[in-house]
Design a protein around this motif. Structure first.
Motif: not given
Length: 327
Positions: A8-31
């Motif tokens: 908070s506060p919501p920031d769509n640009d930062r959310m997109a950069n955090l997650c990466g294209p197609m949530d690739t950064h999150l998938r990397t963390i999961e793996a």
């Protein structure tokens, strides 16, 4: 364990950069951490074992702090492999190169850097990808540019898996070049090709096979012996006794990748045992936790270590039978 966090506060640009294209950064963390990461807009939910879930949440929060711009995949991988607290440690040892201030990414790397800067002789022992050679070359470059030493001497034993010098084409310089290429690569990255070339012309940098070191005394030099596990005990003793006044030496090696004949003792293994209690010599042991390459490298190292711990062995290839009467 399930952890939840809302940015908070919501920031769509930062959310997109955090997650990466197609949530690739999150998938990397999961793996890498074997957790489940889910998000809905600025709300994140992480599920997994307590320690790993907390590590994943800490990483997500750290990524958010640098998400003002796009985050490269290698940044996520390095943060996964490094100690998250190291980035905030203003007292961590560092060296200066053309790439700016270079700091350790793990606690063991920080110890390794500190020992190189403190001791005249340092042994860095660990698997591939832990930064043994790169950090040693960085310290050498920093010392040269500060005029703490007059030259850098880089050497390796000309021993590799299944290859011999005579196998390669060209004169002696061209034959040994492939063995020394990793050292060239580190120099080019830390100094730039043009500056490295000028340093060679001024004889401020010298690269030579280990066999050419016999009979020399190296004063006011930063000397690095790479791939030390492929030296014999006699070669290691010869190298260590080359050190002169105002000099510093670093020996790097991976004792799990010895290419010597099976009956030959590794000089690095021998030196580790003999020099353990010698004052003025430091030893740093790095592990797969210090790997700063692709996360798969650490997993590969752990898999091979587990294999050898079980006593498994690779069966020798069958030789084709030779018909009688033929050589």
């Amino acid at each position: 364990m399930i952890l939840k966090h809302t940015f908070s506060p919501p920031d769509n640009d930062r959310m997109a950069n955090l997650c990466g294209p197609m949530d690739t950064h999150l998938r990397t963390i999961e793996a890498a951490l074997q957790v489940k990461v889910a998000h809905r807009f600025e709300q994140f939910r992480i599920e997994g074992p307590k320690a790993r879930a907390e590590q994943a949440m800490t990483l997500v929060q750290a990524l958010y702090e640098i998400a003002q711009r796009s985050i490269p995949p290698e940044t996520v991988q390095l943060m996964l492999s490094g100690d998250m607290n190291m980035a905030d440690d203003s007292h961590a040892p560092s060296v200066h190169t053309r790439r700016g201030e270079l700091k350790a990414r793990t606690a063991n790397q920080a110890l390794y850097l500190k020992q190189i800067l403190t001791y005249d002789i340092t042994l860095g022992i660990g698997p591939a990808g832990t930064g043994k050679t790169y950090l040693a070359v960085a310290c050498a470059v920093d010392a040269l540019e500060r005029s703490a030493v007059q030259r850098i001497v880089l050497t390796r034993p000309a021993v590799e898996a299944g290859e011999k010098l005579g196998f390669l084409p060209g004169d002696l310089g061209q034959k040994v070049d492939p063995y020394l290429r990793p050292l060239y690569d580190a120099l080019y990255d830390l100094m730039g090709a043009e500056k490295v070339q000028k340093a060679f012309e001024r004889q401020q940098i010298e690269i030579a096979p280990l066999a050419f070191m016999r009979g020399r005394t190296l004063n006011h030099a930063f000397v690095i012996l790479d791939e030390g596990q492929n030296t014999t005990p006699e070669q290691m003793k010869m190298f260590l006794t080359r050190i002169g006044f105002g000099s510093k030496a670093v020996i790097t090696g991976d004792v799990s990748q010895i290419d010597l004949p099976k009956t030959q003792t590794s000089g690095l293994v021998d030196a580790e045992r003999i020099l353990r209690r010698v004052t003025g010599i430091a030893m740093t042991h790095l592990t797969s936790a210090d790997v700063v390459r692709h996360p798969l490298v650490a997993r590969i190292i752990d898999a091979y270590d587990a294999k050898f711990d079980r006593g498994d062995s690779v069966p020798a290839p069958k030789r084709a039978s030779t018909p009688k009467g033929r050589a």
